[in-house]
Design an enzyme around this catalytic site. Sequence first.
Site, PDB file in Angstrom:
ATOM      1  N   SER A 150      33.040  -9.386  40.842  1.00 42.64           N
ATOM      2  CA  SER A 150      34.046 -10.380  40.491  1.00 42.64           C
ATOM      3  C   SER A 150      33.854 -11.644  41.343  1.00 42.64           C
ATOM      4  O   SER A 150      32.767 -12.211  41.363  1.00 42.64           O
ATOM      5  CB  SER A 150      35.434  -9.766  40.675  1.00 42.64           C
ATOM      6  OG  SER A 150      36.416 -10.588  40.132  1.00 42.64           O
ATOM      7  N   ASP A 317      35.611  -5.041  29.972  1.00 42.93           N
ATOM      8  CA  ASP A 317      36.075  -6.108  30.868  1.00 42.93           C
ATOM      9  C   ASP A 317      36.278  -7.372  30.044  1.00 42.93           C
ATOM     10  O   ASP A 317      35.320  -7.935  29.523  1.00 42.93           O
ATOM     11  CB  ASP A 317      35.027  -6.323  31.967  1.00 42.93           C
ATOM     12  CG  ASP A 317      35.454  -7.353  33.009  1.00 42.93           C
ATOM     13  OD1 ASP A 317      36.516  -7.991  32.829  1.00 42.93           O
ATOM     14  OD2 ASP A 317      34.726  -7.516  33.999  1.00 42.93           O
ATOM     15  N   HIS A 350      38.145  -4.826  33.857  1.00 43.17           N
ATOM     16  CA  HIS A 350      37.524  -5.479  35.008  1.00 43.17           C
ATOM     17  C   HIS A 350      37.496  -4.550  36.229  1.00 43.17           C
ATOM     18  O   HIS A 350      36.575  -4.595  37.035  1.00 43.17           O
ATOM     19  CB  HIS A 350      38.304  -6.765  35.317  1.00 43.17           C
ATOM     20  CG  HIS A 350      37.665  -7.635  36.348  1.00 43.17           C
ATOM     21  ND1 HIS A 350      36.390  -8.131  36.201  1.00 43.17           N
ATOM     22  CD2 HIS A 350      38.109  -8.088  37.546  1.00 43.17           C
ATOM     23  CE1 HIS A 350      36.095  -8.870  37.268  1.00 43.17           C
ATOM     24  NE2 HIS A 350      37.112  -8.847  38.091  1.00 43.17           N
TER      25      HIS A 350
END
Lengths: 385, 203
Positions: A150, A317, A350
């Site tokens: 991320s 995601d 995610h």
Amino acid sequence: MSQSLGVITPQLLQVERPLTLVSGAELPRYDLVYETYGELNADASNAILVCHALSGDHHVAGLDKDQKPGWWDGYIGPGKPVDTNKFFVVSSNNLGGCRGSTGPTSLNPETGKVYGPDFPMMTCRDWVNSQNELRKHLGIEQWAALIGGSMGGMQVLQWAIDYPDKLRHALVIAAAPKLSAQNIAFNEVARRAIMTDPEFHDGRYLENNTIPKQGLSLARMLGHLTYLSDDMMGSKFGRELREDKLQYNYGVEFQVESYLRYQGEKFATKQNFDANTYLLMTKALDYFDPAAEFDHNLTKALAQATAKFLVVSFTSDWRFSPQRSHEIVKALLDNDANVSYAEVESEHGHDAFLLPNEHYEAVFRAYMQKLVNELPEHSQNGEQK
Amino acid sequence: MKQISPEFKLISDWITPNSRVLDLGCGDGTLLEHLIDTYSITGYGMELDPKKNVQAIQKDINVIQSDLNNHDLAEYFDENSFDFVIMTQALQVVSRPDELLDDMLAIGKQCIITFPNFGHWRMRLQLLTNGRMPETDTLPYRWYDTPNIHMCTFNDFEDLCEEKGLEVVARTVVNAQHRSTMGMRIAPNLLGEVALYQVQKKS
């Protein structure tokens, strides 16, 4: 067999030189809190830096003093994909954080009060520059790898662009080359939730002996939503009720409401996350766009990167979808760079980059084994066989 | 030297040293590893299967996980990015072999393609005598569960090349053990089981 690293004691690097920031502001001095796992080898060639995501910190693996495992303990440790028997793993809390590195809750040397909203805006590049000071302090000429998921993956990209000769491998997981309008919009709603909380006091809530608990909790609930997938929420909660029938009021009726409120509450109170840090981290995410200074061309931005890349995305995601990782892969392919790409099947959205997953772990392990094979002690061992 | 299959050996003979190669459906990366070790080629593999992807990464191959039935090659590579684009035993499983062939020759100067021959006499005989879709050792599937949805004969493939204005630079026709006989050279479409084609756009 994998074992635990045991209790890890954080260390502190005090940098007494000013850091000029991308915004033009300057930090006169700063602290970086960090943890290390494993041993640095003789030629300092086995060092890995792990970069953390929005609400993460330097406690990546092992246990902290309260016996809490690190946020990536499943993947980093003895015998794990990032094997601390082979690698010297480093992770620091980002500047502007609230876990020990200099940030909005630190004292401003110029005023003697906490920085609060006066803490300067941070960008990925500022973080990378500060992490580069940590690299020098630890006597590491070149990282064997940079690893991040991320927002951590964005820092890895920035490292590969800004300090190409300081890393050999870049592992960019569940990331994006820049935020989309939708991503920025979610961040803005989160910020408005915090800043419109009556307890926010223009960011000077600590001086007023309070915290914008409601706003921070709302921001976290929103953020948390974007980390989960529709399918996963459906299978975990569905329309399950807390009581056995509808109450026809605004209390917590559905399990998913209860779960989200709990997540928000925990973040704002038990985990004591600082609201100004949350604001600052979301802004740094919004600002991230390494292609901007290269005619908005990511291929050009990555032209100077010499690291070998592993890019990983997760099918469910939607915050940083596989399509976003594809943009990174395409830019690397345009440059004939060494890159492998895995699109991992997962229903966890995610969040999947933090969770156990057979394919993900196998890819991660296979790639890291390749790095082990490049270490000098490995080739020596090979000769002995 | 590691053992490689006869088919990979035949393909390798067509590869020039230090060239750039893309292997579509690269599996565990065995062919690319061999080409890197033997001919110092550079390039990439593409593979959909997660387990094979992991095996390719273990071999230090640059492998991109992708489903070519859902993504165009042009999404990944610019025109003329490769000297060779290889696809072994996969032409018959893709949704549009003709379009994939166009895409392959857009990003590569030459294509190397291998596929089984549906015109082999055993196929013809089975269809003629049994009146049912053939099943053989090389094509063991039933008509309803086969991944081979676009079977063709060597003649069919060469007709397609002709239509598209493609030049067959080289062709090798072999049996299932990847050996060639005099008969196969005389009547390839009847006696050959597997063909390896090297094609390029007519200049």
